[in-house]
Scaffold this motif. Structure first.
Motif, PDB file in Angstrom:
ATOM      1  N   TRP A  84       2.552  -0.211  -1.327  1.00  0.00           N
ATOM      2  CA  TRP A  84       3.802   0.405  -1.806  1.00  0.00           C
ATOM      3  C   TRP A  84       4.873   0.357  -0.736  1.00  0.00           C
ATOM      4  O   TRP A  84       6.059   0.182  -1.039  1.00  0.00           O
ATOM      5  N   ASP A  85       4.500   0.496   0.530  1.00  0.00           N
ATOM      6  CA  ASP A  85       5.495   0.367   1.595  1.00  0.00           C
ATOM      7  C   ASP A  85       6.130  -1.024   1.542  1.00  0.00           C
ATOM      8  O   ASP A  85       7.356  -1.175   1.529  1.00  0.00           O
ATOM      9  N   GLU A  86       5.289  -2.031   1.507  1.00  0.00           N
ATOM     10  CA  GLU A  86       5.774  -3.409   1.514  1.00  0.00           C
ATOM     11  C   GLU A  86       6.593  -3.736   0.269  1.00  0.00           C
ATOM     12  O   GLU A  86       7.698  -4.281   0.356  1.00  0.00           O
ATOM     13  N   GLU A  87       6.061  -3.427  -0.909  1.00  0.00           N
ATOM     14  CA  GLU A  87       6.730  -3.813  -2.159  1.00  0.00           C
ATOM     15  C   GLU A  87       8.042  -3.056  -2.367  1.00  0.00           C
ATOM     16  O   GLU A  87       9.043  -3.643  -2.780  1.00  0.00           O
ATOM     17  N   ASN A 113      -9.130   1.850  -1.236  1.00  0.00           N
ATOM     18  CA  ASN A 113      -8.057   1.586  -2.193  1.00  0.00           C
ATOM     19  C   ASN A 113      -6.820   2.429  -1.891  1.00  0.00           C
ATOM     20  O   ASN A 113      -5.692   1.937  -1.976  1.00  0.00           O
ATOM     21  N   LEU A 114      -7.014   3.703  -1.531  1.00  0.00           N
ATOM     22  CA  LEU A 114      -5.871   4.553  -1.169  1.00  0.00           C
ATOM     23  C   LEU A 114      -5.095   3.924  -0.016  1.00  0.00           C
ATOM     24  O   LEU A 114      -3.862   3.820  -0.069  1.00  0.00           O
ATOM     25  N   ASP A 115      -5.800   3.508   1.025  1.00  0.00           N
ATOM     26  CA  ASP A 115      -5.133   2.937   2.190  1.00  0.00           C
ATOM     27  C   ASP A 115      -4.449   1.615   1.856  1.00  0.00           C
ATOM     28  O   ASP A 115      -3.310   1.375   2.252  1.00  0.00           O
ATOM     29  N   SER A 116      -5.116   0.767   1.106  1.00  0.00           N
ATOM     30  CA  SER A 116      -4.547  -0.523   0.728  1.00  0.00           C
ATOM     31  C   SER A 116      -3.281  -0.338  -0.105  1.00  0.00           C
ATOM     32  O   SER A 116      -2.270  -1.002   0.117  1.00  0.00           O
TER      33      SER A 116
END
Length: 159
Positions: free
Chosen positions: A144-147, A136-139
């Motif tokens: 957050w980078d994308e959004e 979950n941390l990695d996902s």
């Protein structure tokens, strides 16, 4: 073509089970606040969002492509400085829940005026309560980078 502000990627703090990203946006605090709190504006960059109210305790959901309907609740508001949302976005748990529960995480947006616009920091916490904290941390770091890159593009395009 708009020369988009360049921002660092999200970082994971495994000791605190959190994801953090700080970005700069060439837009006023008021515009950024609207983009992260008004469902109509939020829906333009993240996912279709709806709430049953606008204050602390308001419940709603966000529909994110590939993840379905995710329950949300507004946890805290300090307008126009910060807002916290709790959501049931436990990617590793399979189907989203109907309500936020003990496995949900909290993300907080904090805004700070800077010379060329707004500095926005998002911190998401609570991953230790999810079904697979590491996954979950990695996902969510990638998410957050994308959004937030979409948010920068939207606001800096004048939309």
């Amino acid at each position: 073509m708009v020369d988009m502000t360049r921002n660092e990627a999200s970082v994971i703090d495994e000791s605190r089970f959190s994801v953090r990203r700080t970005i700069r946006i060439a837009a006023s605090v008021e515009k950024v606040w609207q983009a992260i709190t008004d469902p109509e504006h939020f829906s333009k960059w993240f996912g279709r969002i709806a709430f049953d109210g606008a204050g602390v305790g308001a419940r709603g959901s966000i529909t994110v492509e590939g993840f379905g309907v995710i329950p949300m609740r507004i946890e805290a508001i300090d307008e126009p400085r910060s807002i916290s949302y709790r959501w049931g976005a436990d990617d590793a748990a399979g189907a989203p829940k109907a309500e936020v529960d003990e496995h949900s995480t909290v993300f907080t947006f904090t805004l700070e005026p800077v010379a060329d616009g707004t500095q926005l920091t998002v911190v998401e916490t609570g991953f230790e309560r999810t079904s697979d904290p590491s996954a979950n941390l990695d996902s969510h770091r990638r998410g957050w980078d994308e959004e937030l890159d979409k948010l920068v593009a939207l606001l800096e395009s004048g939309a």
